[in-house]
Design an enzyme around this catalytic site. Structure first.
Site, mmCIF file in Angstrom:
data_model
loop_
_atom_site.group_PDB
_atom_site.id
_atom_site.type_symbol
_atom_site.label_atom_id
_atom_site.label_comp_id
_atom_site.label_asym_id
_atom_site.label_seq_id
_atom_site.Cartn_x
_atom_site.Cartn_y
_atom_site.Cartn_z
ATOM 1 C CG ASP A 234 -2.107 0.853 1.158
ATOM 2 O OD1 ASP A 234 -2.451 1.269 0.036
ATOM 3 O OD2 ASP A 234 -2.730 1.116 2.208
ATOM 4 C CG HIS A 235 -0.665 4.869 0.528
ATOM 5 N ND1 HIS A 235 -1.034 5.926 -0.266
ATOM 6 C CD2 HIS A 235 -1.787 4.434 1.140
ATOM 7 C CE1 HIS A 235 -2.346 6.121 -0.127
ATOM 8 N NE2 HIS A 235 -2.820 5.236 0.709
ATOM 9 C CG ASP B 199 0.485 8.120 -2.671
ATOM 10 O OD1 ASP B 199 0.334 9.081 -3.451
ATOM 11 O OD2 ASP B 199 0.133 8.141 -1.483
ATOM 12 C CD GLU C 299 -3.939 8.924 -3.162
ATOM 13 O OE1 GLU C 299 -3.669 7.946 -2.441
ATOM 14 O OE2 GLU C 299 -3.833 10.094 -2.788
ATOM 15 C CG ASN D 12 -7.089 -0.032 1.007
ATOM 16 O OD1 ASN D 12 -7.303 -1.026 0.311
ATOM 17 N ND2 ASN D 12 -6.148 0.844 0.723
#
Ligand SMILES: [Zn+2]
Length: 289
Positions: free
Chosen positions: A85-86, A107, A137, A238
């Site tokens: 994630d990210h 990201d 994103e 999420n």
């Protein structure tokens, strides 16, 4: 056998959910108990799931921990994928592409539009060679989720037309839109007040079924608002702190009272209950694996 990206585990989990009209949880975990809790919950509910890590794990535990998570997830009796994630830093993306991830989220929200496209496309191109799919994103979500900078600027919402163009130019597989959702606690009024549903509907319409949407900014979020998102194209949802409350409470109460073995077994049990509740009551993913 299907070709990339259809043969990718995350791609299959997300598109099966989209076709089946349910959502799949992307559960952020930080330790082995978290990995085991998601697997236990998923097997018990016969639900697909995604286990996700922040780049923090790559640095604190190291890539070997991702390998461990991927091995236990793949040994599960239901489909579970491993996701990053990210990923903000290009150097973290480089490292992630060498790890056992099924998918990674890049990201590029810190860059301008052109820089974001360039960064995401460079990762997508290399991920393809590894069989890894990519979430990105577009727009900017405020907030301070672990490891993310807190942005003082007003949220920048995703533009529906730009979203379609972004997907086309980058080749990204899943998109996390910004439509008033924030990382970390919502300001007064909560998501009910701050989500721009008309915006979300337009983004979903512009992208269609080919690019499923991912819901970020779910702390806290009522079950009802998750369903509101699901009805407007959110397929991956999420989850971070919300599902860990029972785990933290059990540890706080028992950490000096029971043996470490018991503590871990019971804590994982409490953790998995939080995950299961969402699979059964909200995502409707129980019984789908
Ligand atoms: Zn997020």
């Amino acid at each position: 056998m299907a070709a990339y990206p259809e043969n990718n585990r995350t791609w299959q989990i997300i598109h099966n959910a989209r076709k089946g009209g349910y959502a799949v949880g992307g559960f952020c975990v930080y330790n082995a108990e978290g990995v085991l809790a998601v697997i236990k919950a998923a097997e018990r509910c016969r639900s697909p799931a995604m286990i996700q890590f922040f780049p923090w794990t790559l640095h604190f535990h190291g890539p070997a921990f991702i390998k461990y998570a991927a091995e236990v997830a793949r040994a599960a009796s239901v489909p579970i994928s491993i996701h990053l994630d990210h990923c903000l830093k290009p150097s973290d993306a480089d490292l992630a592409l060498e790890c056992a991830f099924d998918s990674i989220m890049v990201d590029g929200s810190m860059y301008d539009e052109e820089g974001n496209i360039k960064y995401v496309k460079s990762v997508v191109d290399r991920a393809k060679d590894k069989g890894i799919t990519v979430e990105a994103e577009l727009g900017r979500m405020e907030g301070g989720e672990d490891g993310l900078p807190t942005i003082d600027l007003e949220s920048v919402f995703t533009d529906p037309d730009m979203a379609a163009d972004f997907v086309k130019k980058t080749g990204v597989h899943f998109l996390a839109p910004s439509f008033g959702n924030v990382h970390g606690p919502y300001p007064a009024g909560g998501a009910e007040k701050h989500w721009r549903l008309d915006r979300l509907e337009k983004i979903h319409a512009a992208l269609g079924d080919a690019t499923p949407l991912v819901l970020h900014g779910t702390h806290p979020l009522s079950d009802e608002m998750i369903r509101v998102g699901m009805a407007r194209g959110m397929v991956k949802v999420n989850q971070n702190r919300n599902v860990r409350n029972g785990y933290h409470e059990y540890i706080a109460e028992n950490c000096t009272k029971v043996e470490l073995t018991t503590l871990q077994v019971e804590a994982v049990e409490a953790y998995s209950k939080g995950v299961e509740r969402l699979m059964v009551e909200v995502f409707d993913s129980a019984g789908k694996a």
